[in-house]
Motif scaffolding. Structure first.
Motif, mmCIF file in Angstrom:
data_model
loop_
_atom_site.group_PDB
_atom_site.id
_atom_site.type_symbol
_atom_site.label_atom_id
_atom_site.label_comp_id
_atom_site.label_asym_id
_atom_site.label_seq_id
_atom_site.Cartn_x
_atom_site.Cartn_y
_atom_site.Cartn_z
ATOM 1 N N LEU A 96 0.826 -1.212 0.000
ATOM 2 C CA LEU A 96 0.000 0.000 0.000
ATOM 3 C C LEU A 96 0.857 1.257 0.000
ATOM 4 O O LEU A 96 0.549 2.241 -0.704
ATOM 5 C CB LEU A 96 -0.935 -0.008 1.207
ATOM 6 C CG LEU A 96 -2.050 -1.055 1.177
ATOM 7 C CD1 LEU A 96 -2.761 -1.116 2.519
ATOM 8 C CD2 LEU A 96 -3.050 -0.769 0.054
ATOM 9 N N GLU A 97 1.926 1.249 0.773
ATOM 10 C CA GLU A 97 2.821 2.417 0.805
ATOM 11 C C GLU A 97 3.445 2.670 -0.562
ATOM 12 O O GLU A 97 3.611 3.824 -0.972
ATOM 13 C CB GLU A 97 3.903 2.202 1.862
ATOM 14 C CG GLU A 97 3.376 2.309 3.286
ATOM 15 C CD GLU A 97 4.326 1.753 4.333
ATOM 16 O OE1 GLU A 97 5.427 1.264 3.955
ATOM 17 O OE2 GLU A 97 3.972 1.789 5.528
ATOM 18 N N LYS A 98 3.755 1.599 -1.274
ATOM 19 C CA LYS A 98 4.337 1.742 -2.616
ATOM 20 C C LYS A 98 3.321 2.333 -3.586
ATOM 21 O O LYS A 98 3.692 3.126 -4.466
ATOM 22 C CB LYS A 98 4.826 0.380 -3.115
ATOM 23 C CG LYS A 98 5.706 0.466 -4.336
ATOM 24 C CD LYS A 98 7.039 1.109 -4.009
ATOM 25 C CE LYS A 98 8.009 1.029 -5.181
ATOM 26 N NZ LYS A 98 9.314 1.636 -4.850
ATOM 27 N N ALA A 148 -9.118 0.357 -6.026
ATOM 28 C CA ALA A 148 -8.065 -0.588 -6.380
ATOM 29 C C ALA A 148 -7.862 -1.589 -5.246
ATOM 30 O O ALA A 148 -7.879 -1.214 -4.072
ATOM 31 C CB ALA A 148 -6.757 0.138 -6.681
ATOM 32 N N ALA A 149 -7.669 -2.841 -5.602
ATOM 33 C CA ALA A 149 -7.408 -3.908 -4.639
ATOM 34 C C ALA A 149 -5.939 -4.295 -4.701
ATOM 35 O O ALA A 149 -5.341 -4.326 -5.777
ATOM 36 C CB ALA A 149 -8.269 -5.131 -4.960
ATOM 37 N N VAL A 150 -5.351 -4.581 -3.530
ATOM 38 C CA VAL A 150 -3.952 -4.993 -3.418
ATOM 39 C C VAL A 150 -3.901 -6.190 -2.476
ATOM 40 O O VAL A 150 -4.510 -6.162 -1.398
ATOM 41 C CB VAL A 150 -3.094 -3.835 -2.868
ATOM 42 C CG1 VAL A 150 -1.704 -4.304 -2.498
ATOM 43 C CG2 VAL A 150 -3.028 -2.690 -3.878
ATOM 44 N N VAL A 151 -3.179 -7.240 -2.868
ATOM 45 C CA VAL A 151 -3.141 -8.472 -2.084
ATOM 46 C C VAL A 151 -1.699 -8.917 -1.828
ATOM 47 O O VAL A 151 -0.898 -9.016 -2.758
ATOM 48 C CB VAL A 151 -3.899 -9.613 -2.806
ATOM 49 C CG1 VAL A 151 -3.880 -10.888 -1.969
ATOM 50 C CG2 VAL A 151 -5.332 -9.207 -3.126
ATOM 51 N N ALA A 152 -1.393 -9.187 -0.559
ATOM 52 C CA ALA A 152 -0.122 -9.792 -0.183
ATOM 53 C C ALA A 152 -0.361 -11.281 0.036
ATOM 54 O O ALA A 152 -1.310 -11.662 0.725
ATOM 55 C CB ALA A 152 0.416 -9.152 1.094
ATOM 56 N N SER A 212 10.406 -7.722 -6.964
ATOM 57 C CA SER A 212 10.604 -6.536 -7.806
ATOM 58 C C SER A 212 9.446 -6.301 -8.769
ATOM 59 O O SER A 212 9.081 -5.149 -9.045
ATOM 60 C CB SER A 212 11.922 -6.643 -8.586
ATOM 61 O OG SER A 212 11.922 -7.800 -9.413
ATOM 62 N N LEU A 213 8.834 -7.362 -9.267
ATOM 63 C CA LEU A 213 7.690 -7.201 -10.170
ATOM 64 C C LEU A 213 6.505 -6.578 -9.433
ATOM 65 O O LEU A 213 5.815 -5.704 -9.968
ATOM 66 C CB LEU A 213 7.284 -8.555 -10.768
ATOM 67 C CG LEU A 213 8.265 -9.168 -11.761
ATOM 68 C CD1 LEU A 213 7.797 -10.553 -12.185
ATOM 69 C CD2 LEU A 213 8.456 -8.276 -12.971
ATOM 70 N N ALA A 214 6.275 -7.011 -8.196
ATOM 71 C CA ALA A 214 5.186 -6.439 -7.403
ATOM 72 C C ALA A 214 5.448 -4.967 -7.108
ATOM 73 O O ALA A 214 4.541 -4.139 -7.199
ATOM 74 C CB ALA A 214 5.022 -7.215 -6.101
ATOM 75 N N MET A 215 6.675 -4.636 -6.744
ATOM 76 C CA MET A 215 7.004 -3.249 -6.417
ATOM 77 C C MET A 215 6.802 -2.335 -7.629
ATOM 78 O O MET A 215 6.262 -1.244 -7.512
ATOM 79 C CB MET A 215 8.443 -3.150 -5.909
ATOM 80 C CG MET A 215 8.669 -3.777 -4.544
ATOM 81 S SD MET A 215 7.740 -2.951 -3.223
ATOM 82 C CE MET A 215 6.370 -4.095 -2.993
ATOM 83 N N GLU A 216 7.218 -2.804 -8.790
ATOM 84 C CA GLU A 216 7.018 -2.014 -10.005
ATOM 85 C C GLU A 216 5.534 -1.892 -10.326
ATOM 86 O O GLU A 216 5.050 -0.838 -10.730
ATOM 87 C CB GLU A 216 7.773 -2.643 -11.178
ATOM 88 C CG GLU A 216 7.530 -1.963 -12.518
ATOM 89 C CD GLU A 216 7.841 -0.467 -12.535
ATOM 90 O OE1 GLU A 216 7.240 0.249 -13.371
ATOM 91 O OE2 GLU A 216 8.668 -0.005 -11.717
#
Length: 198
Positions: A20-22, A120-124, A169-173
């Motif tokens: 989320l911070e990213k 937007a949805a974000v999943v860890a 790295s793919l998730a961060m981008e």
């Protein structure tokens, strides 16, 4: 413009928070007001199906003994809502599910309070099930007539231990790109929101 990120993980500084911070970082760079709110681990009960919100139509849940109404006020004030969850048994956390059910229904029965907002949805995720959790959150956005931005991949990041996701790295981008897309979409749609179709 304002973006609200809600962390459905009980780990305040875990992988969901890092994702989320990213997402919020490019929004901050674009001049947006941002807020990250912790809901995981907080008291929030599931929907009781009493239909009082439909009867009263006061933009609130009748049960006011947990965090729901305070968080709902923040959601209504935001232009973009980013819901983040860890993946538990291929779905969202219990706290996030309670928020989706109750906030979503209050908004629905009060003439679509979320319509035109960006969602937007974000999943860890540690291993599998992230796509289902991602889809489950998106159901709220789509039935609420919200705008759902795409990114370079599904909005998920992999890691089991705290902050492991920073090594994905793919998730961060993808999260950085998602934040930029939300900023672009907000600027593109802001002049037209007053005429959003009912």
């Amino acid at each position: 413009m304002k973006a609200l990120a809600l962390n459905g993980s009980p780990r305040k500084n875990g992988n969901t928070a890092a994702l989320l911070e990213k997402v919020l970082s490019p929004l901050i760079d674009s001049g947006w007001e941002t807020e990250l709110v912790q809901i995981g681990g907080k008291k929030i009960q599931g929907c009781r199906g009493c239909l009082k919100c439909a009867e009263m139509k006061n933009k609130r849940c009748v049960f006011d003994n947990d965090i729901l109404n305070g968080v709902l006020e923040k959601m209504l004030a935001a232009d973009a809502i980013i819901l983040g969850t860890p993946c538990y048994f291929a779905d969202m956390s219990a706290e996030m599910k309670a928020l989706v059910d109750r906030a979503g229904y209050v908004a629905f029965v009060n003439d679509g309070l979320f319509q035109g907002k960006i969602g937007a949805a974000v999943v860890a995720v540690g291993r599998g099930g992230a796509t289902h959790a991602f889809d489950s959150i998106n159901h709220l956005f789509l039935m609420s007539r919200m705008l759902v931005p795409g990114s370079s991949f599904w909005n998920m990041g992999y890691g089991s231990n705290e902050k492991d996701v920073l090594g994905d790295s793919l998730a961060m981008e993808n999260m950085r790109h998602l934040g930029r897309t939300i900023a672009w979409l907000g600027e593109a749609t802001a002049p037209h929101m007053a005429s959003f179709p009912a």
